[in-house]
Write a protein that holds these residues in place. Structure first.
Motif, PDB file in Angstrom:
ATOM      1  N   ALA A 114     -34.650  15.161 -14.940  1.00  0.00           N
ATOM      2  CA  ALA A 114     -34.608  14.829 -13.399  1.00  0.00           C
ATOM      3  C   ALA A 114     -34.670  13.240 -13.301  1.00  0.00           C
ATOM      4  N   TRP A 115     -35.423  12.861 -13.978  1.00  0.00           N
ATOM      5  CA  TRP A 115     -35.656  11.223 -13.810  1.00  0.00           C
ATOM      6  C   TRP A 115     -34.427  10.421 -14.179  1.00  0.00           C
ATOM      7  N   ILE A 116     -33.720  10.893 -15.293  1.00  0.00           N
ATOM      8  CA  ILE A 116     -32.456  10.285 -15.502  1.00  0.00           C
ATOM      9  C   ILE A 116     -31.372  10.621 -14.593  1.00  0.00           C
ATOM     10  N   GLU A 117     -31.517  11.787 -13.946  1.00  0.00           N
ATOM     11  CA  GLU A 117     -30.135  11.997 -12.770  1.00  0.00           C
ATOM     12  C   GLU A 117     -30.655  11.256 -11.566  1.00  0.00           C
ATOM     13  N   HIS A 118     -32.136  11.292 -11.253  1.00  0.00           N
ATOM     14  CA  HIS A 118     -32.456  10.153 -10.028  1.00  0.00           C
ATOM     15  C   HIS A 118     -31.811   8.894 -10.169  1.00  0.00           C
ATOM     16  N   LEU A 119     -32.255   8.230 -11.179  1.00  0.00           N
ATOM     17  CA  LEU A 119     -31.628   6.898 -11.403  1.00  0.00           C
ATOM     18  C   LEU A 119     -30.057   6.848 -11.614  1.00  0.00           C
ATOM     19  N   ARG A 120     -29.470   7.729 -12.181  1.00  0.00           N
ATOM     20  CA  ARG A 120     -28.223   7.729 -12.270  1.00  0.00           C
ATOM     21  C   ARG A 120     -27.528   7.825 -10.862  1.00  0.00           C
ATOM     22  N   ARG A 121     -27.939   8.483 -10.055  1.00  0.00           N
ATOM     23  CA  ARG A 121     -27.307   8.340  -8.765  1.00  0.00           C
ATOM     24  C   ARG A 121     -28.043   7.304  -7.648  1.00  0.00           C
ATOM     25  N   THR A 122     -28.988   6.541  -8.077  1.00  0.00           N
ATOM     26  CA  THR A 122     -29.589   5.581  -7.335  1.00  0.00           C
ATOM     27  C   THR A 122     -29.413   4.164  -7.950  1.00  0.00           C
ATOM     28  N   ASP A 123     -29.770   4.090  -9.019  1.00  0.00           N
ATOM     29  CA  ASP A 123     -30.289   2.678  -9.609  1.00  0.00           C
ATOM     30  C   ASP A 123     -29.554   2.439 -11.037  1.00  0.00           C
ATOM     31  N   ALA A 124     -28.468   2.020 -11.291  1.00  0.00           N
ATOM     32  CA  ALA A 124     -27.689   1.998 -12.681  1.00  0.00           C
ATOM     33  C   ALA A 124     -28.613   0.833 -13.408  1.00  0.00           C
ATOM     34  N   GLU A 125     -29.003  -0.207 -12.810  1.00  0.00           N
ATOM     35  CA  GLU A 125     -29.451  -1.151 -13.519  1.00  0.00           C
ATOM     36  C   GLU A 125     -30.869  -0.664 -14.289  1.00  0.00           C
ATOM     37  N   ARG A 126     -31.599  -0.251 -13.263  1.00  0.00           N
ATOM     38  CA  ARG A 126     -33.002   0.421 -14.063  1.00  0.00           C
ATOM     39  C   ARG A 126     -32.736   1.583 -14.890  1.00  0.00           C
ATOM     40  N   LEU A 127     -31.632   2.461 -14.837  1.00  0.00           N
ATOM     41  CA  LEU A 127     -31.359   3.385 -15.872  1.00  0.00           C
ATOM     42  C   LEU A 127     -30.907   2.839 -17.198  1.00  0.00           C
ATOM     43  N   GLU A 128     -30.076   1.629 -17.153  1.00  0.00           N
ATOM     44  CA  GLU A 128     -29.793   0.968 -18.128  1.00  0.00           C
ATOM     45  C   GLU A 128     -30.750   0.401 -18.907  1.00  0.00           C
ATOM     46  N   LYS A 129     -31.784  -0.183 -18.161  1.00  0.00           N
ATOM     47  CA  LYS A 129     -32.841  -0.697 -18.869  1.00  0.00           C
ATOM     48  C   LYS A 129     -34.014   0.220 -19.483  1.00  0.00           C
ATOM     49  N   SER A 130     -34.076   1.381 -18.713  1.00  0.00           N
ATOM     50  CA  SER A 130     -35.084   2.340 -19.098  1.00  0.00           C
ATOM     51  C   SER A 130     -34.470   2.929 -20.337  1.00  0.00           C
ATOM     52  N   CYS A 131     -33.288   3.380 -20.458  1.00  0.00           N
ATOM     53  CA  CYS A 131     -32.506   3.787 -21.670  1.00  0.00           C
ATOM     54  C   CYS A 131     -32.595   2.917 -22.840  1.00  0.00           C
ATOM     55  N   TRP A 132     -32.389   1.564 -22.750  1.00  0.00           N
ATOM     56  CA  TRP A 132     -32.542   0.695 -23.899  1.00  0.00           C
ATOM     57  C   TRP A 132     -33.992   0.699 -24.137  1.00  0.00           C
ATOM     58  N   LEU A 133     -34.844   0.489 -23.303  1.00  0.00           N
ATOM     59  CA  LEU A 133     -36.178   0.239 -23.795  1.00  0.00           C
ATOM     60  C   LEU A 133     -36.661   1.893 -24.383  1.00  0.00           C
ATOM     61  N   ALA A 134     -36.314   2.860 -24.041  1.00  0.00           N
ATOM     62  CA  ALA A 134     -36.952   4.035 -24.850  1.00  0.00           C
ATOM     63  C   ALA A 134     -36.231   4.121 -26.210  1.00  0.00           C
ATOM     64  N   LEU A 135     -35.051   3.621 -26.134  1.00  0.00           N
ATOM     65  CA  LEU A 135     -34.362   3.583 -27.522  1.00  0.00           C
ATOM     66  C   LEU A 135     -34.884   2.323 -28.482  1.00  0.00           C
ATOM     67  N   PHE A 136     -35.120   1.207 -28.014  1.00  0.00           N
ATOM     68  CA  PHE A 136     -35.781   0.173 -28.675  1.00  0.00           C
ATOM     69  C   PHE A 136     -37.195   0.676 -29.344  1.00  0.00           C
ATOM     70  N   LEU A 137     -38.105   0.913 -28.288  1.00  0.00           N
ATOM     71  CA  LEU A 137     -39.406   1.628 -28.696  1.00  0.00           C
ATOM     72  C   LEU A 137     -39.096   2.571 -29.819  1.00  0.00           C
ATOM     73  N   THR A 138     -38.330   3.512 -29.747  1.00  0.00           N
ATOM     74  CA  THR A 138     -38.392   4.478 -30.955  1.00  0.00           C
ATOM     75  C   THR A 138     -37.729   4.032 -32.201  1.00  0.00           C
ATOM     76  N   ARG A 139     -36.931   2.996 -32.134  1.00  0.00           N
ATOM     77  CA  ARG A 139     -36.308   2.405 -33.172  1.00  0.00           C
ATOM     78  C   ARG A 139     -37.225   1.432 -34.118  1.00  0.00           C
ATOM     79  N   TYR A 140     -37.711   0.479 -33.027  1.00  0.00           N
ATOM     80  CA  TYR A 140     -38.456  -0.641 -33.736  1.00  0.00           C
ATOM     81  C   TYR A 140     -39.689  -0.693 -33.781  1.00  0.00           C
TER      82      TYR A 140
END
Length: 142
Positions: free
Chosen positions: A42-68
């Motif tokens: 639901a959070w992803i969908e909310h950002l997908r419809r309202t704020d591409a910049e925060r969605l991109e930053k959120s996805c990048w950070l989630a992946l970065f944290l789990t990788r590194y």
């Protein structure tokens, strides 16, 4: 009679789309408690419809944290979900994370609010504080 029409998804960069696909795959593959998977969707969908910049930053950070940063924890889920919600506003935190004490506490700490720690016990409080510190360090480098 008017009908409610949800806005169309905002466009993402090619890299953002790739990160979003990875985040959605990870979110769907993990076993989590308290409907956190549905909340994240639901959070992803909310950002997908309202704020591409925060969605991109959120996805990048989630992946970065789990990788590194996964060596910080044996279970990377708190890192992933904290990264995914790291750019939420106070109102969004209260709306989306009220039923998820760990992610709620970590995300509030990101706003300088330690009230979410009241819902956590000893080791969980330490974990939340540590993950929030990791995120703060990464955000300070932006």
């Amino acid at each position: 009679m008017s009908s409610f029409h949800e806005p169309e998804p905002v466009p993402l960069s090619d890299e953002g789309e790739m990160d979003l696909i990875k985040v959605q795959r990870v979110n769907q593959s993990w076993i989590v408690h308290g409907h956190l998977r549905d909340t994240a969707t639901a959070w992803i969908e909310h950002l997908r419809r309202t704020d591409a910049e925060r969605l991109e930053k959120s996805c990048w950070l989630a992946l970065f944290l789990t990788r590194y940063k996964k060596s910080v924890l044996r279970d990377p889920k708190p890192l992933f979900y904290a990264g995914l919600f790291a750019f939420a506003t106070r109102e969004e935190i209260d709306w989306f994370l009220a039923e998820h004490p760990m992610t709620h506490a970590i995300t509030l700490l990101g706003l300088g609010d330690d009230s979410g720690l009241d819902d956590l016990g000893g080791q969980a409080r330490d974990l939340a504080t540590g993950v929030a510190g990791e995120i703060r360090a990464i955000r300070d480098c932006e």
